[in-house]
Design a protein around this motif. Structure first.
Motif, PDB file in Angstrom:
ATOM      1  N   MET A  82       0.606  -1.455  -0.100  1.00  0.00           N
ATOM      2  CA  MET A  82      -0.216  -0.141   0.315  1.00  0.00           C
ATOM      3  C   MET A  82       0.912   1.252   0.231  1.00  0.00           C
ATOM      4  O   MET A  82       0.572   2.508  -0.989  1.00  0.00           O
ATOM      5  CB  MET A  82      -0.824   0.308   1.215  1.00  0.00           C
ATOM      6  N   THR A  83       2.161   1.443   0.815  1.00  0.00           N
ATOM      7  CA  THR A  83       2.654   2.831   0.412  1.00  0.00           C
ATOM      8  C   THR A  83       3.229   2.731  -0.883  1.00  0.00           C
ATOM      9  O   THR A  83       4.285   3.658  -0.859  1.00  0.00           O
ATOM     10  CB  THR A  83       3.463   2.123   1.815  1.00  0.00           C
ATOM     11  N   ALA A  84       3.508   1.958  -0.926  1.00  0.00           N
ATOM     12  CA  ALA A  84       4.220   2.230  -2.665  1.00  0.00           C
ATOM     13  C   ALA A  84       3.552   1.890  -3.660  1.00  0.00           C
ATOM     14  O   ALA A  84       3.901   3.065  -4.819  1.00  0.00           O
ATOM     15  CB  ALA A  84       4.836   0.748  -2.423  1.00  0.00           C
ATOM     16  N   ASP A  85       2.374   1.526  -3.646  1.00  0.00           N
ATOM     17  CA  ASP A  85       1.566   2.289  -4.146  1.00  0.00           C
ATOM     18  C   ASP A  85       0.469   3.582  -4.346  1.00  0.00           C
ATOM     19  O   ASP A  85       1.212   3.951  -5.557  1.00  0.00           O
ATOM     20  CB  ASP A  85      -0.268   1.333  -4.277  1.00  0.00           C
ATOM     21  N   PHE A  86       0.998   4.088  -2.689  1.00  0.00           N
ATOM     22  CA  PHE A  86       0.825   6.002  -2.877  1.00  0.00           C
ATOM     23  C   PHE A  86       1.700   6.426  -3.281  1.00  0.00           C
ATOM     24  O   PHE A  86       1.727   7.819  -3.628  1.00  0.00           O
ATOM     25  CB  PHE A  86       0.662   5.469  -1.010  1.00  0.00           C
ATOM     26  N   THR A  87       3.030   5.794  -3.046  1.00  0.00           N
ATOM     27  CA  THR A  87       4.268   6.424  -3.181  1.00  0.00           C
ATOM     28  C   THR A  87       3.971   6.620  -4.419  1.00  0.00           C
ATOM     29  O   THR A  87       4.679   7.740  -5.375  1.00  0.00           O
ATOM     30  CB  THR A  87       5.484   6.217  -2.054  1.00  0.00           C
ATOM     31  N   ILE A  88       3.868   5.923  -6.063  1.00  0.00           N
ATOM     32  CA  ILE A  88       4.643   5.551  -7.325  1.00  0.00           C
ATOM     33  C   ILE A  88       3.198   6.791  -7.294  1.00  0.00           C
ATOM     34  O   ILE A  88       3.801   7.690  -8.842  1.00  0.00           O
ATOM     35  CB  ILE A  88       4.313   4.675  -7.423  1.00  0.00           C
ATOM     36  N   GLY A  89       1.896   6.014  -6.646  1.00  0.00           N
ATOM     37  CA  GLY A  89       1.209   7.014  -7.729  1.00  0.00           C
ATOM     38  C   GLY A  89       1.103   8.967  -7.433  1.00  0.00           C
ATOM     39  O   GLY A  89       0.954   9.430  -7.829  1.00  0.00           O
ATOM     40  N   ALA A  90       1.648   9.041  -6.351  1.00  0.00           N
ATOM     41  CA  ALA A  90       1.576  10.697  -5.457  1.00  0.00           C
ATOM     42  C   ALA A  90       2.728  11.136  -6.759  1.00  0.00           C
ATOM     43  O   ALA A  90       3.070  12.630  -6.923  1.00  0.00           O
ATOM     44  CB  ALA A  90       1.525  10.482  -4.586  1.00  0.00           C
ATOM     45  N   LEU A  91       4.211  10.641  -6.732  1.00  0.00           N
ATOM     46  CA  LEU A  91       4.984  10.897  -7.276  1.00  0.00           C
ATOM     47  C   LEU A  91       4.509  10.866  -8.928  1.00  0.00           C
ATOM     48  O   LEU A  91       5.330  12.037  -9.863  1.00  0.00           O
ATOM     49  CB  LEU A  91       6.014   9.806  -7.627  1.00  0.00           C
ATOM     50  N   ARG A  92       3.719  10.420  -9.488  1.00  0.00           N
ATOM     51  CA  ARG A  92       3.090  10.539 -11.018  1.00  0.00           C
ATOM     52  C   ARG A  92       2.317  12.162 -10.595  1.00  0.00           C
ATOM     53  O   ARG A  92       2.512  12.489 -12.194  1.00  0.00           O
ATOM     54  CB  ARG A  92       2.709   9.261 -11.367  1.00  0.00           C
ATOM     55  N   LEU A  93       1.075  12.140  -9.816  1.00  0.00           N
ATOM     56  CA  LEU A  93       0.584  13.040 -10.078  1.00  0.00           C
ATOM     57  C   LEU A  93       1.505  14.643  -9.394  1.00  0.00           C
ATOM     58  O   LEU A  93       1.460  15.220 -10.356  1.00  0.00           O
ATOM     59  CB  LEU A  93      -0.245  13.114  -8.135  1.00  0.00           C
ATOM     60  N   THR A  94       2.858  14.097  -9.509  1.00  0.00           N
ATOM     61  CA  THR A  94       3.140  15.230  -9.035  1.00  0.00           C
ATOM     62  C   THR A  94       4.300  15.778 -10.374  1.00  0.00           C
ATOM     63  O   THR A  94       4.557  16.598 -10.724  1.00  0.00           O
ATOM     64  CB  THR A  94       4.741  15.184  -8.293  1.00  0.00           C
ATOM     65  N   GLY A  95       4.304  14.826 -11.412  1.00  0.00           N
ATOM     66  CA  GLY A  95       4.912  14.953 -12.775  1.00  0.00           C
ATOM     67  C   GLY A  95       6.396  14.467 -12.516  1.00  0.00           C
ATOM     68  O   GLY A  95       6.633  14.705 -13.644  1.00  0.00           O
ATOM     69  N   VAL A 125      12.373   3.341  -9.509  1.00  0.00           N
ATOM     70  CA  VAL A 125      13.596   4.083  -9.874  1.00  0.00           C
ATOM     71  C   VAL A 125      12.740   5.554 -10.528  1.00  0.00           C
ATOM     72  O   VAL A 125      12.186   5.559 -11.112  1.00  0.00           O
ATOM     73  CB  VAL A 125      14.070   3.732 -11.022  1.00  0.00           C
ATOM     74  N   ILE A 126      13.199   6.590 -10.447  1.00  0.00           N
ATOM     75  CA  ILE A 126      12.731   7.853 -10.599  1.00  0.00           C
ATOM     76  C   ILE A 126      13.904   8.907 -11.390  1.00  0.00           C
ATOM     77  O   ILE A 126      15.461   7.761 -11.486  1.00  0.00           O
ATOM     78  CB  ILE A 126      12.046   8.709  -9.611  1.00  0.00           C
ATOM     79  N   PRO A 127      14.146  10.017 -11.739  1.00  0.00           N
ATOM     80  CA  PRO A 127      15.316  10.217 -12.720  1.00  0.00           C
ATOM     81  C   PRO A 127      16.882  10.337 -11.697  1.00  0.00           C
ATOM     82  O   PRO A 127      17.377  10.460 -12.472  1.00  0.00           O
ATOM     83  CB  PRO A 127      14.725  11.478 -13.451  1.00  0.00           C
ATOM     84  N   SER A 128      16.158  10.756  -9.870  1.00  0.00           N
ATOM     85  CA  SER A 128      17.639  11.190  -9.455  1.00  0.00           C
ATOM     86  C   SER A 128      18.146  10.011  -8.497  1.00  0.00           C
ATOM     87  O   SER A 128      18.492  10.025  -8.123  1.00  0.00           O
ATOM     88  CB  SER A 128      16.723  11.830  -8.654  1.00  0.00           C
ATOM     89  N   GLY A 129      17.029   8.976  -8.717  1.00  0.00           N
ATOM     90  CA  GLY A 129      18.016   7.749  -8.530  1.00  0.00           C
ATOM     91  C   GLY A 129      16.514   6.296  -7.875  1.00  0.00           C
ATOM     92  O   GLY A 129      16.040   6.587  -8.567  1.00  0.00           O
ATOM     93  N   ARG A 130      17.489   5.373  -7.229  1.00  0.00           N
ATOM     94  CA  ARG A 130      16.801   4.302  -7.271  1.00  0.00           C
ATOM     95  C   ARG A 130      16.283   3.976  -5.764  1.00  0.00           C
ATOM     96  O   ARG A 130      16.827   4.360  -4.798  1.00  0.00           O
ATOM     97  CB  ARG A 130      16.952   3.038  -7.493  1.00  0.00           C
ATOM     98  N   TRP A 131      14.495   3.986  -4.977  1.00  0.00           N
ATOM     99  CA  TRP A 131      14.009   3.717  -4.000  1.00  0.00           C
ATOM    100  C   TRP A 131      13.875   1.947  -4.019  1.00  0.00           C
ATOM    101  O   TRP A 131      13.235   1.365  -4.517  1.00  0.00           O
ATOM    102  CB  TRP A 131      13.305   4.776  -3.444  1.00  0.00           C
TER     103      TRP A 131
END
Length: 520
Positions: A153-166, A177-183
């Protein structure tokens, strides 16, 4: 200070005998079941998830002390019929101890302490301190089974929120993975520690600040939802801080510090808001107690306490009469050939290994057949005990902090096999980046896992534990095994087809191998 103004602690005469009898019962339970109690304390000490449990017993005693005026107005009266529930709780402990289900043994042990109150002192007393008694169950280290779900659930929310952020995100299971690194979302990111602590403190806050059952339940629900939502926001904020600072902050120890600071602010706000609807505590009304009941004889009270001690002591006698030395480990080996066309070939055996503790033996071997290559991983257990049991939360396919392998999915799969073979499996998909491989190169691996307990196959942890319980009750050996198959998911050779073919051709040979190993 004028000590003459301090109130003296006066124990009503009607309470002296029953009070001592109650203390004798509690002392007997704590001594007889000291191994279980010390096991709980050991978990509190080693697991940050349950550190809060250290304060549960003293808080419960303090809550009982707050009720001393009301308790003094009651007449303790033993309830002989409570011997049956006590004996059943002792039976539950015995069975849980036999099949090494620590949570059930801990609940039964705590239940013996709680149920002793109505048994020795009566239901009127138990009702008066019902919440302090129930609060003791917060000392049971239980709930870590929710960790995988909370991580998801934490991963789902975090990834969804990141995508909403652009922010573009590429996800692989609990890693992204996001442009600044791996989480990676690991156990510490699940929020289970926040949830457990908030639930306990929120329940206590609701009891102390509200008299309405509706308000109490609403606040308890809020204390459960708030840490989950707060943990989602915490994870998102930490990733954003790392991203915006080019991974200069919120990536080391400060990752944990920021998390606890944020959680503390959120929970403080929850209690501050909840205090706005606090209700005044109702003063004790002695007239509601009614006329004093007849006082039972001292002999009757002590007889009840001794019978209660006998009712909870019988499983310990069975435990001492149980088997002594452990049986030798089975002479088990994976043969050079299994079914027709399948022979040993370790050249394609994957570098992945399951994380199973205490297995004896633990075998890993590769086989090649007409359809492809399969890895066979067999973990065998005999004379199971803590740290050496088949079904355990520490026995996992992949650790969340594994740097080489990442579990991306898990499901159930049913296959058609010959009679007597395992037709239901737990299936999982893994992605691996073995050391020395080219950057970006991923090895796709499909797994299937099944338990063998008492000659029966099951993919379910719950069913496996039930069969283990049946073996104990029927006096049979507790032998069991975990069988895991692995296959590379390659273009033109899908792993599911390879695993299906292997299972159909070799399930009978594997079944006979395990039956032979279980023969003593």
């Amino acid at each position: 200070m004028n000590t003459a103004t301090l109130p003296a602690l006066r124990i009503p005469s009607v309470w002296r005998g029953p009070g001592l009898a109650m203390l004798a019962y509690l002392a007997a339970v704590l001594w007889l079941y000291r191994a279980t109690g010390l096991g709980m304390v050991e978990i509190w000490d080693r697991s940050e998830t349950f550190t809060h449990a250290f304060v549960v017993p003293p808080i419960s005693l303090w809550l009982i002390w707050r009720q001393r005026e009301a308790l003094a107005a009651l007449t303790p009266r033993a309830q002989p019929w409570m011997l049956l529930p006590l004996a059943l709780l002792a039976a539950l402990w015995w069975l849980a101890d036999k099949v090494v289900v620590n949570a059930a043994a801990h609940f039964a042990f705590t239940g013996l302490l709680v149920a002793g109150v109505p048994a020795v002192l009566g239901w009127a007393v138990a009702r008066q301190i019902l919440f302090p008694l129930g609060f003791l169950f917060f000392a049971v280290p239980f709930g870590e089974f929710m960790t995988p779900l909370l991580m998801e659930m934490t991963a789902d929310f975090t990834i969804g929120a990141l995508r909403l952020t652009g922010i573009p995100v590429f996800r692989e299971g609990q890693q992204f993975v996001i442009p600044s690194g791996r989480w990676s979302v690991v156990e510490a990111c699940s929020g289970i520690r926040y949830l457990m602590a908030s639930f306990m403190v929120g329940t206590l806050f609701a009891y102390l600040n509200y008299t309405s059952m509706r308000r109490r339940l609403l606040f308890v629900v809020a204390s459960l939802l708030t840490p989950v939502l707060a943990n989602w926001l915490r994870a998102y904020i930490i990733v954003m801080l790392g991203h915006l600072s080019n991974n200069k902050i919120a990536t080391g120890v400060d990752h944990i510090v920021y998390g606890w600071v944020f959680f503390g602010i959120v929970i403080t706000a929850l209690f501050f808001i909840g205090a706005r609807w606090a209700q005044a505590e109702q003063p004790f009304d002695a007239s509601r107690v009614g006329p004093p009941a007849s006082v039972p004889g001292q002999g009757q009270t002590w007889l009840a306490a001794l019978l209660c001690i006998a009712a909870v002591a019988w499983p310990l006698l069975l435990a001492k009469a149980g088997p002594g030395a452990a049986s030798p480990a089975p002479a088990l080996a994976l043969p050079d050939t299994l079914g027709p066309g399948w022979s040993a070939d370790d050249s394609r055996l994957t570098t992945w290994r399951p994380r199973y503790e205490g297995a004896s033996p633990e075998l890993h071997r590769g086989y090649r057949g007409p359809q492809g290559a399969v890895g066979v991983h067999l973990m065998y257990y005999r004379d199971q005990a803590p740290g050496r049991k088949l079904v355990s939360s520490v026995n996992i396919l992949v650790h969340s902090e594994d740097e080489a392998w990442n579990q991306v999915s898990q499901t159930r799969r049913t296959v058609s096999v010959p009679a007597g073979g395992p037709d239901r499996w737990l299936a999982a998909d893994l992605l691996g980046e073995p050391r020395g491989s080219a950057m970006g190169s991923k090895q796709a691996l499909k797994l299937r896992r099944v338990y063998w307990v008492g000659g029966r196959w099951t993919p379910s942890d719950f069913e496996a534990k039930l069969w283990e319980a049946w073996l104990q009750l029927s006096g049979q050996p507790d032998d069991g095994a975990a069988l895991i198959l692995s296959a590379d998911d390659l273009p033109g050779a899908p792993a599911d087809a390879v695993l299906d073919a292997f299972t159909n051709a070799n399930s009978d040979a594997l079944r006979r191998l395990l039956i032979q190993a279980g023969t003593r």
